[in-house]
Design an enzyme around this catalytic site. Structure first.
Site, PDB file in Angstrom:
ATOM      1  N   ARG A 287       0.816  -1.220   0.000  1.00 23.21           N
ATOM      2  CA  ARG A 287       0.000   0.000   0.000  1.00 23.21           C
ATOM      3  C   ARG A 287       0.854   1.278   0.000  1.00 23.21           C
ATOM      4  O   ARG A 287       0.349   2.379   0.238  1.00 23.21           O
ATOM      5  CB  ARG A 287      -0.975  -0.004   1.174  1.00 23.21           C
ATOM      6  CG  ARG A 287      -0.300  -0.133   2.507  1.00 23.21           C
ATOM      7  CD  ARG A 287      -1.289  -0.200   3.652  1.00 23.21           C
ATOM      8  NE  ARG A 287      -0.549  -0.085   4.894  1.00 23.21           N
ATOM      9  CZ  ARG A 287      -1.002   0.428   5.998  1.00 23.21           C
ATOM     10  NH1 ARG A 287      -2.226   0.868   6.045  1.00 23.21           N
ATOM     11  NH2 ARG A 287      -0.261   0.499   7.068  1.00 23.21           N
TER      12      ARG A 287
ATOM     13  N   TYR B 125      -3.541  -4.826  12.186  1.00 19.29           N
ATOM     14  CA  TYR B 125      -3.375  -3.373  12.238  1.00 19.29           C
ATOM     15  C   TYR B 125      -4.617  -2.721  11.632  1.00 19.29           C
ATOM     16  O   TYR B 125      -5.046  -3.074  10.534  1.00 19.29           O
ATOM     17  CB  TYR B 125      -2.136  -2.915  11.444  1.00 19.29           C
ATOM     18  CG  TYR B 125      -2.033  -1.410  11.479  1.00 19.29           C
ATOM     19  CD1 TYR B 125      -1.348  -0.777  12.501  1.00 19.29           C
ATOM     20  CD2 TYR B 125      -2.684  -0.629  10.528  1.00 19.29           C
ATOM     21  CE1 TYR B 125      -1.297   0.602  12.570  1.00 19.29           C
ATOM     22  CE2 TYR B 125      -2.649   0.750  10.590  1.00 19.29           C
ATOM     23  CZ  TYR B 125      -1.949   1.367  11.611  1.00 19.29           C
ATOM     24  OH  TYR B 125      -1.918   2.731  11.686  1.00 19.29           O
TER      25      TYR B 125
ATOM     26  N   GLU C 151      11.338   7.519  17.824  1.00 20.27           N
ATOM     27  CA  GLU C 151      10.738   6.176  17.826  1.00 20.27           C
ATOM     28  C   GLU C 151      11.810   5.127  17.531  1.00 20.27           C
ATOM     29  O   GLU C 151      12.396   5.117  16.445  1.00 20.27           O
ATOM     30  CB  GLU C 151       9.624   6.088  16.771  1.00 20.27           C
ATOM     31  CG  GLU C 151       8.491   7.060  17.034  1.00 20.27           C
ATOM     32  CD  GLU C 151       7.312   6.885  16.090  1.00 20.27           C
ATOM     33  OE1 GLU C 151       6.347   7.647  16.217  1.00 20.27           O
ATOM     34  OE2 GLU C 151       7.363   6.001  15.197  1.00 20.27           O
TER      35      GLU C 151
ATOM     36  N   ASP D 252      -6.378   1.288  11.074  1.00 16.90           N
ATOM     37  CA  ASP D 252      -6.387   2.721  11.317  1.00 16.90           C
ATOM     38  C   ASP D 252      -7.605   3.067  12.181  1.00 16.90           C
ATOM     39  O   ASP D 252      -8.546   2.274  12.287  1.00 16.90           O
ATOM     40  CB  ASP D 252      -6.441   3.485   9.987  1.00 16.90           C
ATOM     41  CG  ASP D 252      -5.047   3.662   9.380  1.00 16.90           C
ATOM     42  OD1 ASP D 252      -4.069   3.724  10.148  1.00 16.90           O
ATOM     43  OD2 ASP D 252      -4.946   3.725   8.138  1.00 16.90           O
TER      44      ASP D 252
ATOM     45  N   ARG E 284      11.848   7.448  13.362  1.00 15.31           N
ATOM     46  CA  ARG E 284      11.166   8.719  13.123  1.00 15.31           C
ATOM     47  C   ARG E 284      11.406   9.674  14.287  1.00 15.31           C
ATOM     48  O   ARG E 284      11.621   9.241  15.423  1.00 15.31           O
ATOM     49  CB  ARG E 284       9.641   8.527  13.041  1.00 15.31           C
ATOM     50  CG  ARG E 284       9.186   7.568  11.983  1.00 15.31           C
ATOM     51  CD  ARG E 284       7.731   7.782  11.620  1.00 15.31           C
ATOM     52  NE  ARG E 284       6.787   7.531  12.709  1.00 15.31           N
ATOM     53  CZ  ARG E 284       5.474   7.615  12.581  1.00 15.31           C
ATOM     54  NH1 ARG E 284       4.937   7.970  11.408  1.00 15.31           N
ATOM     55  NH2 ARG E 284       4.670   7.359  13.594  1.00 15.31           N
TER      56      ARG E 284
ATOM     57  N   ARG F   4       3.475   8.265  -6.508  1.00 14.93           N
ATOM     58  CA  ARG F   4       2.696   9.154  -7.384  1.00 14.93           C
ATOM     59  C   ARG F   4       3.594   9.866  -8.383  1.00 14.93           C
ATOM     60  O   ARG F   4       4.678  10.299  -8.028  1.00 14.93           O
ATOM     61  CB  ARG F   4       2.006  10.228  -6.551  1.00 14.93           C
ATOM     62  CG  ARG F   4       1.011   9.620  -5.646  1.00 14.93           C
ATOM     63  CD  ARG F   4       0.206  10.691  -4.942  1.00 14.93           C
ATOM     64  NE  ARG F   4      -0.440  10.029  -3.828  1.00 14.93           N
ATOM     65  CZ  ARG F   4      -0.394  10.454  -2.592  1.00 14.93           C
ATOM     66  NH1 ARG F   4       0.222  11.576  -2.302  1.00 14.93           N
ATOM     67  NH2 ARG F   4      -0.981   9.774  -1.645  1.00 14.93           N
TER      68      ARG F   4
ATOM     69  N   ARG G  75       5.812  -6.692  16.621  1.00 17.63           N
ATOM     70  CA  ARG G  75       6.958  -5.793  16.629  1.00 17.63           C
ATOM     71  C   ARG G  75       6.591  -4.636  17.543  1.00 17.63           C
ATOM     72  O   ARG G  75       5.436  -4.180  17.552  1.00 17.63           O
ATOM     73  CB  ARG G  75       7.220  -5.308  15.194  1.00 17.63           C
ATOM     74  CG  ARG G  75       8.509  -4.568  15.038  1.00 17.63           C
ATOM     75  CD  ARG G  75       9.716  -5.455  15.072  1.00 17.63           C
ATOM     76  NE  ARG G  75      10.917  -4.644  14.881  1.00 17.63           N
ATOM     77  CZ  ARG G  75      12.080  -4.914  15.439  1.00 17.63           C
ATOM     78  NH1 ARG G  75      12.240  -5.972  16.196  1.00 17.63           N
ATOM     79  NH2 ARG G  75      13.118  -4.134  15.213  1.00 17.63           N
TER      80      ARG G  75
HETATM   81  P1  FAD Z   1      -5.872   0.018  21.912  1.00 18.00           P
HETATM   82  O1  FAD Z   1      -5.759   1.470  21.692  1.00 18.00           O
HETATM   83  O2  FAD Z   1      -4.621  -0.756  22.039  1.00 18.00           O
HETATM   84  O3  FAD Z   1      -6.759  -0.199  23.231  1.00 18.00           O
HETATM   85  C1  FAD Z   1      -6.804  -1.432  23.926  1.00 18.00           C
HETATM   86  C2  FAD Z   1      -6.855  -1.112  25.415  1.00 18.00           C
HETATM   87  O4  FAD Z   1      -7.096  -2.334  26.110  1.00 18.00           O
HETATM   88  C3  FAD Z   1      -5.555  -0.549  25.958  1.00 18.00           C
HETATM   89  O5  FAD Z   1      -5.813   0.651  26.653  1.00 18.00           O
HETATM   90  C4  FAD Z   1      -5.059  -1.632  26.906  1.00 18.00           C
HETATM   91  O6  FAD Z   1      -4.398  -1.121  28.059  1.00 18.00           O
HETATM   92  C5  FAD Z   1      -6.351  -2.329  27.296  1.00 18.00           C
HETATM   93  N1  FAD Z   1      -6.156  -3.716  27.724  1.00 18.00           N
HETATM   94  C6  FAD Z   1      -5.524  -4.713  27.040  1.00 18.00           C
HETATM   95  N2  FAD Z   1      -5.563  -5.852  27.749  1.00 18.00           N
HETATM   96  C7  FAD Z   1      -6.222  -5.584  28.899  1.00 18.00           C
HETATM   97  C8  FAD Z   1      -6.573  -6.368  30.039  1.00 18.00           C
HETATM   98  N3  FAD Z   1      -6.232  -7.652  30.147  1.00 18.00           N
HETATM   99  N4  FAD Z   1      -7.263  -5.777  31.051  1.00 18.00           N
HETATM  100  C9  FAD Z   1      -7.588  -4.462  30.981  1.00 18.00           C
HETATM  101  N5  FAD Z   1      -7.280  -3.686  29.921  1.00 18.00           N
HETATM  102  C10 FAD Z   1      -6.610  -4.233  28.894  1.00 18.00           C
HETATM  103  N6  FAD Z   1      -4.324   5.090  13.108  1.00 18.00           N
HETATM  104  C11 FAD Z   1      -4.698   6.128  12.325  1.00 18.00           C
HETATM  105  O7  FAD Z   1      -5.850   6.185  11.869  1.00 18.00           O
HETATM  106  N7  FAD Z   1      -3.818   7.146  12.044  1.00 18.00           N
HETATM  107  C12 FAD Z   1      -2.530   7.153  12.503  1.00 18.00           C
HETATM  108  O8  FAD Z   1      -1.770   8.079  12.223  1.00 18.00           O
HETATM  109  C13 FAD Z   1      -2.113   6.061  13.330  1.00 18.00           C
HETATM  110  N8  FAD Z   1      -0.860   6.015  13.820  1.00 18.00           N
HETATM  111  C14 FAD Z   1      -0.454   4.943  14.559  1.00 18.00           C
HETATM  112  C15 FAD Z   1       0.852   4.913  15.043  1.00 18.00           C
HETATM  113  C16 FAD Z   1       1.296   3.831  15.771  1.00 18.00           C
HETATM  114  C17 FAD Z   1       2.710   3.817  16.292  1.00 18.00           C
HETATM  115  C18 FAD Z   1       0.417   2.742  16.026  1.00 18.00           C
HETATM  116  C19 FAD Z   1       0.910   1.535  16.764  1.00 18.00           C
HETATM  117  C20 FAD Z   1      -0.897   2.790  15.581  1.00 18.00           C
HETATM  118  C21 FAD Z   1      -1.356   3.885  14.852  1.00 18.00           C
HETATM  119  N9  FAD Z   1      -2.677   3.961  14.407  1.00 18.00           N
HETATM  120  C22 FAD Z   1      -3.070   5.019  13.617  1.00 18.00           C
HETATM  121  C23 FAD Z   1      -3.680   2.939  14.765  1.00 18.00           C
HETATM  122  C24 FAD Z   1      -4.456   3.253  16.079  1.00 18.00           C
HETATM  123  O9  FAD Z   1      -3.532   3.362  17.141  1.00 18.00           O
HETATM  124  C25 FAD Z   1      -5.477   2.136  16.336  1.00 18.00           C
HETATM  125  O10 FAD Z   1      -6.432   2.116  15.308  1.00 18.00           O
HETATM  126  C26 FAD Z   1      -6.255   2.273  17.662  1.00 18.00           C
HETATM  127  O11 FAD Z   1      -5.472   2.718  18.716  1.00 18.00           O
HETATM  128  C27 FAD Z   1      -6.840   0.899  18.028  1.00 18.00           C
HETATM  129  O12 FAD Z   1      -7.729   1.013  19.131  1.00 18.00           O
HETATM  130  P2  FAD Z   1      -8.088  -0.262  20.017  1.00 18.00           P
HETATM  131  O13 FAD Z   1      -9.126   0.176  20.978  1.00 18.00           O
HETATM  132  O14 FAD Z   1      -8.366  -1.431  19.147  1.00 18.00           O
HETATM  133  O15 FAD Z   1      -6.717  -0.666  20.760  1.00 18.00           O
END
Ligand code: FAD
Length: 365
Positions: free
Chosen positions: A170, A346, A298, A348, A278, A174, A247
């Site tokens: 992906r 992964y 990072e 977004d 970064r 361009r 990772r």
């Molecule tokens: P999470 O945010 O991981 O939430 C899960 C929660 O569950 C956490 O708070 C954790 O502590 C909790 N948890 C886990 N296990 C337990 C347990 N046993 N008991 C209690 N609590 C628990 N997306 C974009 O659209 N734009 C971007 O620019 C972008 N940049 C990114 C950059 C990085 C470095 C990364 C890694 C991701 C990025 N993303 C981005 C993606 C984005 O972070 C995710 O889409 C989003 O955070 C996912 O939400 P979630 O609720 O699934 O997971």
């Protein structure tokens, strides 16, 4: 005793959107998180008046109009077009790969000149069976060597020749002078950071922080009719079938006494001899007017070292293992899985919101 309709494990974006929708439908939710803050990986905190993206730069972008309209209920967004810079030794390039990059690399002006060079450098790659061949066939050897190889090998901790080609399928390339990384029509950064969005989403739920579901599973699951679990799926089953691989990244923050450190929010360091991938300068997301600045470097890391799962390694072995855990999960009538960790993918932010809205809808039907 059952006090709640839903116990939501994880106050990240998935759990919080679900909590908001469930409350809107008259359901009672308890949200727990083992961290000491809400928001999961989109958590932001304020330092010197600047919103710091604690777990890496988060830029909101979507083509899903309904998702965009949904988030606008919870935040005012500042227009932001992601136009990162790549630094290789003492050379500076525009990203994503576009005519500005090609012109700087080869001193050319037109798309046909750029295409001719890439064609020549691509040579006769027949079968694309690794990332190195995929990259060279997309952008040629020079850009691969200077802007892809070092960065990707740092990111994934192994040679590009041993990585699957899918990782960069992906990658935007361009033949126009266009530094806009994302093609989505709706893009921006929430004016006050992401944490206030989560606070609003959780306004009608009970929230307990510092609570790990997996440390008291049997008792905790009895307090609600259903459990929405957004944590790691292998951990939920005590790694009984083996561990899924990830990772990881370590973030190192620094406060610098200057009003402008690097002139842009995101700079990629693409040579192998720089240990980080970064540098994020947070104030540029919101164009914050402050006499000082905060940056985050990072450093990609082995998951075994940090214990923080960031990027799933979706190879054949892990995909098979994940499917086996799903079979165990499907046998638990009290359990719903959602989010990046439980789904071992992964996503977004917009995809997370879409999936959580759809799940909440399906629970009400
Ligand atoms: P999470 O945010 O991981 O939430 C899960 C929660 O569950 C956490 O708070 C954790 O502590 C909790 N948890 C886990 N296990 C337990 C347990 N046993 N008991 C209690 N609590 C628990 N997306 C974009 O659209 N734009 C971007 O620019 C972008 N940049 C990114 C950059 C990085 C470095 C990364 C890694 C991701 C990025 N993303 C981005 C993606 C984005 O972070 C995710 O889409 C989003 O955070 C996912 O939400 P979630 O609720 O699934 O997971």
């Amino acid at each position: 005793m059952t006090h709640y309709d839903y116990l939501i494990v994880g106050s990240g974006l998935f759990g919080s959107v679900f909590a908001e929708r469930a409350a809107a439908n008259g359901k009672k939710c308890l949200v727990i998180d083992r961290r000491n803050h809400i928001g999961g990986n989109i958590y932001t905190c304020v330092k010197d008046g600047i919103n710091i993206h604690r777990y890496g730069a988060h830029i909101f972008h979507t083509s899903d109009k309904e998702v965009w309209e949904y988030v606008l209920h919870f935040a005012e967004f500042i227009p932001f077009i992601n136009s990162p810079i790549a630094i290789y030794k003492d050379e500076v390039y525009n990203m994503p790969f576009n005519m500005n990059t090609f012109s700087r690399m080869w001193g050319i002006k037109t798309p046909s000149e750029a295409k001719a060079i890439i064609d020549r450098q691509r040579g006769k790659i027949v079968e694309i069976d690794n990332l190195e061949k995929q990259a060279i066939s997309l952008v040629g050897k020079d850009i691969y060597e200077k802007l892809v190889k070092g960065y990707t090998e740092k990111q994934w901790g192994r040679p590009c020749s041993e990585l699957p080609p899918e990782i960069i399928k992906r990658l935007p390339v361009r033949f126009t002078y266009d530094n806009n990384y994302f093609r989505d029509p709706y893009q921006g950064i929430p004016k006050d950071g992401y944490t206030p969005i989560i606070e609003k989403l959780l306004a009608s739920a009970d929230v307990q922080l510092g609570v790990d579901f997996n440390k008291d599973r049997d008792n905790l699951r009895k307090i609600a009719k259903k459990v929405l679990y957004t944590g790691a799926i292998d951990e939920l089953f005590d790694y009984s079938l083996g561990r899924l691989e990830y990772r990881s990244v370590r973030f190192e923050d620094e406060r610098i006494e200057t009003d402008n450190f690097q002139g842009v929010a995101v700079v990629n360091y693409t040579s192998a001899d720089v240990p980080y991938t970064r540098i994020i300068e947070h104030k540029h997301f919101e164009k914050t007017d402050s006499p000082v600045t905060w940056i985050s470097r990072e450093y990609p890391e082995e998951f075994e070292k940090s214990g923080e799962p960031y990027y799933p390694i979706n190879n054949e072995k892990n995909t098979e293992l994940y499917k086996k855990y799903r079979v165990l999960a499907d046998d638990c009538s009290w359990l719903i899985l959602g989010g990046r960790l439980a789904q071992y993918s992964y996503f977004d932010m917009d995809k997370i919101i879409r999936a959580s809205l759809d799940l909440a809808d399906s629970q009400n039907n």
